[in-house]
Design a protein around this motif. Structure first.
Motif, PDB file in Angstrom:
ATOM      1  N   ASP A 216      -9.030   4.628  -3.848  1.00 32.12           N
ATOM      2  CA  ASP A 216      -8.106   5.729  -3.571  1.00 32.12           C
ATOM      3  C   ASP A 216      -6.654   5.317  -3.791  1.00 32.12           C
ATOM      4  O   ASP A 216      -5.836   6.133  -4.229  1.00 32.12           O
ATOM      5  CB  ASP A 216      -8.314   6.236  -2.139  1.00 32.12           C
ATOM      6  CG  ASP A 216      -9.632   6.983  -1.973  1.00 32.12           C
ATOM      7  OD1 ASP A 216     -10.237   7.354  -2.993  1.00 32.12           O
ATOM      8  OD2 ASP A 216     -10.065   7.181  -0.821  1.00 32.12           O
ATOM      9  N   GLU A 217      -6.327   4.080  -3.484  1.00 35.80           N
ATOM     10  CA  GLU A 217      -4.973   3.588  -3.750  1.00 35.80           C
ATOM     11  C   GLU A 217      -4.677   3.648  -5.243  1.00 35.80           C
ATOM     12  O   GLU A 217      -3.597   4.098  -5.654  1.00 35.80           O
ATOM     13  CB  GLU A 217      -4.825   2.159  -3.236  1.00 35.80           C
ATOM     14  CG  GLU A 217      -3.493   1.497  -3.572  1.00 35.80           C
ATOM     15  CD  GLU A 217      -2.316   2.037  -2.779  1.00 35.80           C
ATOM     16  OE1 GLU A 217      -1.165   1.810  -3.208  1.00 35.80           O
ATOM     17  OE2 GLU A 217      -2.535   2.690  -1.739  1.00 35.80           O
TER      18      GLU A 217
ATOM     19  N   ALA B 203      -1.960  -0.316   7.289  1.00 33.67           N
ATOM     20  CA  ALA B 203      -1.944  -1.359   6.267  1.00 33.67           C
ATOM     21  C   ALA B 203      -1.482  -2.692   6.848  1.00 33.67           C
ATOM     22  O   ALA B 203      -2.035  -3.754   6.507  1.00 33.67           O
ATOM     23  CB  ALA B 203      -1.042  -0.933   5.112  1.00 33.67           C
TER      24      ALA B 203
ATOM     25  N   CYS C  19     -10.971   2.348  -0.158  1.00 32.53           N
ATOM     26  CA  CYS C  19      -9.523   2.209   0.041  1.00 32.53           C
ATOM     27  C   CYS C  19      -8.845   1.701  -1.225  1.00 32.53           C
ATOM     28  O   CYS C  19      -7.756   2.166  -1.590  1.00 32.53           O
ATOM     29  CB  CYS C  19      -9.222   1.314   1.237  1.00 32.53           C
ATOM     30  SG  CYS C  19      -9.744  -0.411   1.078  1.00 32.53           S
TER      31      CYS C  19
ATOM     32  N   TYR D 218      -9.889  -6.538   0.629  1.00 30.32           N
ATOM     33  CA  TYR D 218     -10.128  -5.100   0.797  1.00 30.32           C
ATOM     34  C   TYR D 218     -11.122  -4.685  -0.284  1.00 30.32           C
ATOM     35  O   TYR D 218     -11.043  -5.154  -1.435  1.00 30.32           O
ATOM     36  CB  TYR D 218      -8.836  -4.306   0.610  1.00 30.32           C
ATOM     37  CG  TYR D 218      -7.801  -4.507   1.680  1.00 30.32           C
ATOM     38  CD1 TYR D 218      -7.955  -3.924   2.935  1.00 30.32           C
ATOM     39  CD2 TYR D 218      -6.652  -5.261   1.430  1.00 30.32           C
ATOM     40  CE1 TYR D 218      -6.993  -4.097   3.927  1.00 30.32           C
ATOM     41  CE2 TYR D 218      -5.693  -5.439   2.407  1.00 30.32           C
ATOM     42  CZ  TYR D 218      -5.866  -4.859   3.654  1.00 30.32           C
ATOM     43  OH  TYR D 218      -4.922  -5.039   4.624  1.00 30.32           O
TER      44      TYR D 218
ATOM     45  N   TRP E 165       0.858  -1.189   0.000  1.00 27.15           N
ATOM     46  CA  TRP E 165       0.000   0.000   0.000  1.00 27.15           C
ATOM     47  C   TRP E 165       0.888   1.231   0.000  1.00 27.15           C
ATOM     48  O   TRP E 165       1.730   1.411   0.881  1.00 27.15           O
ATOM     49  CB  TRP E 165      -0.893  -0.005   1.230  1.00 27.15           C
ATOM     50  CG  TRP E 165      -1.989  -1.024   1.190  1.00 27.15           C
ATOM     51  CD1 TRP E 165      -1.927  -2.301   1.657  1.00 27.15           C
ATOM     52  CD2 TRP E 165      -3.290  -0.851   0.651  1.00 27.15           C
ATOM     53  NE1 TRP E 165      -3.114  -2.949   1.446  1.00 27.15           N
ATOM     54  CE2 TRP E 165      -3.981  -2.082   0.832  1.00 27.15           C
ATOM     55  CE3 TRP E 165      -3.943   0.205   0.040  1.00 27.15           C
ATOM     56  CZ2 TRP E 165      -5.290  -2.268   0.418  1.00 27.15           C
ATOM     57  CZ3 TRP E 165      -5.252   0.027  -0.374  1.00 27.15           C
ATOM     58  CH2 TRP E 165      -5.919  -1.195  -0.199  1.00 27.15           C
TER      59      TRP E 165
ATOM     60  N   VAL F  97      -5.303   7.092   1.692  1.00 26.54           N
ATOM     61  CA  VAL F  97      -6.256   6.113   2.215  1.00 26.54           C
ATOM     62  C   VAL F  97      -6.374   6.322   3.718  1.00 26.54           C
ATOM     63  O   VAL F  97      -5.379   6.197   4.439  1.00 26.54           O
ATOM     64  CB  VAL F  97      -5.800   4.674   1.907  1.00 26.54           C
ATOM     65  CG1 VAL F  97      -6.684   3.656   2.616  1.00 26.54           C
ATOM     66  CG2 VAL F  97      -5.796   4.435   0.403  1.00 26.54           C
ATOM     67  N   HIS F  98      -7.573   6.654   4.180  1.00 27.32           N
ATOM     68  CA  HIS F  98      -7.766   6.965   5.594  1.00 27.32           C
ATOM     69  C   HIS F  98      -8.405   5.826   6.383  1.00 27.32           C
ATOM     70  O   HIS F  98      -8.290   5.775   7.613  1.00 27.32           O
ATOM     71  CB  HIS F  98      -8.617   8.228   5.742  1.00 27.32           C
ATOM     72  CG  HIS F  98      -7.994   9.440   5.123  1.00 27.32           C
ATOM     73  ND1 HIS F  98      -6.854  10.034   5.614  1.00 27.32           N
ATOM     74  CD2 HIS F  98      -8.354  10.169   4.024  1.00 27.32           C
ATOM     75  CE1 HIS F  98      -6.535  11.076   4.858  1.00 27.32           C
ATOM     76  NE2 HIS F  98      -7.424  11.184   3.893  1.00 27.32           N
ATOM     77  N   ASP F  99      -9.116   4.950   5.713  1.00 26.44           N
ATOM     78  CA  ASP F  99      -9.698   3.788   6.388  1.00 26.44           C
ATOM     79  C   ASP F  99      -9.775   2.641   5.390  1.00 26.44           C
ATOM     80  O   ASP F  99      -9.742   2.853   4.166  1.00 26.44           O
ATOM     81  CB  ASP F  99     -11.080   4.104   6.962  1.00 26.44           C
ATOM     82  CG  ASP F  99     -12.011   4.694   5.917  1.00 26.44           C
ATOM     83  OD1 ASP F  99     -12.341   3.986   4.943  1.00 26.44           O
ATOM     84  OD2 ASP F  99     -12.415   5.863   6.062  1.00 26.44           O
ATOM     85  N   MET F 100      -9.883   1.433   5.905  1.00 19.90           N
ATOM     86  CA  MET F 100      -9.817   0.245   5.060  1.00 19.90           C
ATOM     87  C   MET F 100     -10.960  -0.689   5.424  1.00 19.90           C
ATOM     88  O   MET F 100     -11.026  -1.201   6.541  1.00 19.90           O
ATOM     89  CB  MET F 100      -8.456  -0.440   5.231  1.00 19.90           C
ATOM     90  CG  MET F 100      -7.273   0.508   5.034  1.00 19.90           C
ATOM     91  SD  MET F 100      -5.646  -0.233   5.303  1.00 19.90           S
ATOM     92  CE  MET F 100      -5.388  -1.012   3.705  1.00 19.90           C
ATOM     93  N   ASP F 101     -11.864  -0.896   4.467  1.00 23.68           N
ATOM     94  CA  ASP F 101     -12.997  -1.794   4.658  1.00 23.68           C
ATOM     95  C   ASP F 101     -12.668  -3.167   4.078  1.00 23.68           C
ATOM     96  O   ASP F 101     -11.962  -3.277   3.059  1.00 23.68           O
ATOM     97  CB  ASP F 101     -14.251  -1.232   3.991  1.00 23.68           C
ATOM     98  CG  ASP F 101     -14.756   0.027   4.681  1.00 23.68           C
ATOM     99  OD1 ASP F 101     -14.388   0.247   5.849  1.00 23.68           O
ATOM    100  OD2 ASP F 101     -15.504   0.783   4.038  1.00 23.68           O
TER     101      ASP F 101
ATOM    102  N   ALA G  59      -1.621   4.335   2.067  1.00 21.99           N
ATOM    103  CA  ALA G  59      -2.118   4.102   3.421  1.00 21.99           C
ATOM    104  C   ALA G  59      -0.978   4.175   4.428  1.00 21.99           C
ATOM    105  O   ALA G  59       0.176   3.852   4.103  1.00 21.99           O
ATOM    106  CB  ALA G  59      -2.795   2.737   3.515  1.00 21.99           C
TER     107      ALA G  59
END
Length: 449
Positions: free
Chosen positions: A39-40, A13, A36, A32, A5, A46-50, A8
C-alpha cells in the motif's frame, strides 16, 4: 537513505520502527512485509503494519513487555507498543495444504527469501527493512507499477494451497483496478472447484470488500466469468454483471458506508425476493443488523412496486406519452400520499430512509427509467419528512388510557384502533395531542367500534 512512511500514521510508523530496531539490536533480522509495503508503494493509506523476523516466538515475547500469543504454532506474536499492535511472525515455510486452506506443516527458516516464497502474489511478497530498502525477489514493485496481479511461482500451486487466494485475486483486481495475468486466470479456472473447501464466512469477507469497494461492477463481472461463487458452499444466484437491470450500473454511486444500499440493489439484480433474501444472507453469515436492513429495504421496494402497478397498467393502455394524474399514480394527490404513509408505517422509518436514500442516488445517476417511480421518490422524500409519528409508542395516548376510556378489556379491537389513530396522526388528519386523540376515540365508541 531512510525512506519515511508517507501513507502510515507517523506515530504508528515510529512504533513499528521501534519494534524492528529492538529485534535488530538483539541480533535478529526484521522486515515490514505484506500489505503495508504494497500500500505504501501504491500510495494507499496504511492501516496496519506486519513484521517478519528471524526471531522465534519465544524470543519475540522475551524482547517486549506486552505481547499476545496470537498464533504460536504458526510463529505469530502480536506486539503491543505505544498504543499500536503489530503482528510479528517468524520466517517460515509451509507445506501440506490438505484442506485447501491451512498448512499441515510449518517450518521456521532463517531467511526472508524463503518466507516470501510462500506468499500469494508478487505485490504481497515485498519486504522493507528499517532503512527503507526493499527486498523484492519476484518483481512485485514492478508489477504494481504495471497494474498486474501475478502469483509467486505457479498459480496452480498457490491456489491449491489456499483456494481463497482465487477470490483474493478477484478482489485485488476489483479494488485496485489491476489486471490478472493470463497465467493466473488459467490457474484460477483450473483450480476453481477448490472453492467448495472454503468456509462461507471467509468467502463472504472477500465478497463484501468487492461489493463495497470502488469498482464493484468489475469485481462482479470477474466473479461471473470465473464461476468461483457457483462452486462455493452457499452459492449466490447467477447473473450479476451480465444482462442485469440498468440500475445496477449505479451500484458504485451508493455509499459503501451504508452497505444495505448496495446489497439490496445487488440482490434485486440477481432476482432475489425479500422473502428469500433473509435466508440467503444468514446462510452467508452476514450480521443480523445488516440482514434486517437489506430485507426491509427489499420489502419496501416490492410494496412500492405494487403501488405503482395501477399507474403502469394505465400507461400500457394509453396512446402516446403517459402523464399520470389519477389517485393510483404519484401525482394523484392525497390518496397516493396516504397510501405511501401507510406503507411507511408498515415498513418502518429506518427502512424508508434507506430506500429513499438508495432511490434518490439512483435517480441522480439517471438509473430510474420509470417516470412514475422517479416521481414517487421525489414526492415521498417530502412526505417522509412530514410524518410526525412512526409507531404506536409515539402517540400522545396509550393503549391503557384508551381501555380506561372505553371501560372494555383489551383485545384485537384495541390494536386496530391504535393503528388507526397512528395512521390518522401520521397523515395529518389528527394532531398528536392527548385531548384530540381521546375525542377521536370517543367518537369511535359513539358510532360503534
Amino acid at each position: 537513505m531512510k525512506r519515511n512512511w508517507l501513507q502510515a500514521e507517523p506515530e504508528m510508523a515510529a512504533a513499528g520502527d521501534e519494534v524492528l530496531r529492538r529485534l535488530e539490536t538483539a541480533g535478529y533480522q526484521a522486515y515490514y512485509v505484506g500489505g503495508c509495503v504494497r500500500d505504501e508503494l501504491m500510495g494507499r493509506a496504511v492501516h496496519d503494519m506486519d513484521i517478519a523476523t528471524s526471531a522465534q516466538p519465544g524470543q519475540v515475547i522475551d524482547l517486549f513487555e506486552r505481547t499476545v500469543p496470537t498464533g504460536l504454532a504458526h510463529g505469530t506474536v502480536t506486539v503491543l507498543l505505544e498504543g499500536f499492535s503489530f503482528e510479528v511472525t517468524t520466517f517460515r515455510r509451509e507445506t501440506g495444504y490438505a484442506d485447501h486452506r491451512r498448512p499441515s506443516e510449518v517450518e521456521f527458516v532463517e531467511g526472508i527469501g524463503e518466507d516470501l516464497k510462500r506468499r500469494d502474489f508478487t505485490m504481497n511478497a515485498i519486504a522493507r527493512n528499517l532503512d527503507g530498502q526493499l527486498f523484492d525477489p519476484y518483481g512485485g514493485s514492478r508489477d504494481i507499477e504495471r497494474g498486474w496481479i501475478r502469483c509467486v511461482g505457479k498459480p496452480e500451486e498457490r491456489f491449491e494451497e489456499d483456494a481463497l487466494r482465487m477470490l483474493r485475486a478477484v478482489r485485488f483486481a476489483s479494488v485496485f483496478g489491476f489486471k490478472p495475468l493470463p497465467s493466473l486466470w488459467r490457474g484460477l479456472v483450473q483450480c476453481r472447484d477448490g472453492m467448495s473447501y472454503i468456509a462461507v464466512e471467509r468467502i463472504r469477507s472477500e465478497l463484501e470488500r468487492i461489493v463495497l469497494g470502488p469498482r464493484p461492477l468489475r469485481g462482479l463481472e470477474l466473479l461471473r466469468r470465473s464461476g468461483l461463487l457457483e462452486r462455493a458452499k452457499a452459492p449466490l444466484p447467477a447473473g450479476a454483471g451480465q444482462d442485469s437491470p440498468a440500475a445496477l450500473a449505479a451500484l458504485p454511486a451508493l455509499a459503501p458506508e451504508r452497505p444495505a444500499l448496495r446489497w439490496s440493489l445487488l440482490l434485486q439484480a440477481l432476482g432475489v425476493s425479500a422473502s428469500d433474501a433473509e435466508t440467503l444472507l444468514r446462510t452467508w453469515t452476514f450480521p443480523g443488523v445488516l440482514t434486517r436492513q437489506v430485507v426491509s429495504v427489499l420489502q419496501l421496494d416490492e410494496a412500492a412496486a405494487r403501488l405503482l402497478e395501477p399507474a403502469q397498467e394505465g400507461a400500457a393502455g394509453a396512446s402516446g406519452s403517459f402523464s399520470p394524474s389519477g389517485p393510483s399514480s404519484p401525482s394523484g394527490g392525497m390518496d397516493w400520499r396516504r397510501s405511501w404513509i401507510k406503507l411507511q408505517l408498515v415498513c418502518g422509518r429506518e427502512a424508508t430512509a434507506l430506500w429513499l436514500e438508495r432511490e434518490t442516488t439512483l435517480k441522480s445517476a439517471g438509473a430510474l427509467r420509470n417516470p412514475d417511480r422517479a416521481l414517487l421518490v421525489e414526492r415521498a422524500q417530502e412526505w417522509h419528512r412530514q410524518v410526525p409519528v412512526h409507531q404506536v409508542s409515539d402517540l400522545a395516548v396509550t393503549a391503557g388510557e384508551v381501555m380506561a376510556l372505553s371501560g372494555r378489556r383489551g383485545g384485537p379491537w384495541l390494536g386496530e384502533l391504535m393503528k388507526e389513530l397512528l395512521e390518522q396522526v401520521a397523515s395529518g388528519d389528527l394532531s398528536n395531542e392527548q385531548p384530540a386523540l381521546l375525542n377521536a376515540v370517543k367518537e369511535r365508541f359513539e358510532h360503534g367500534i
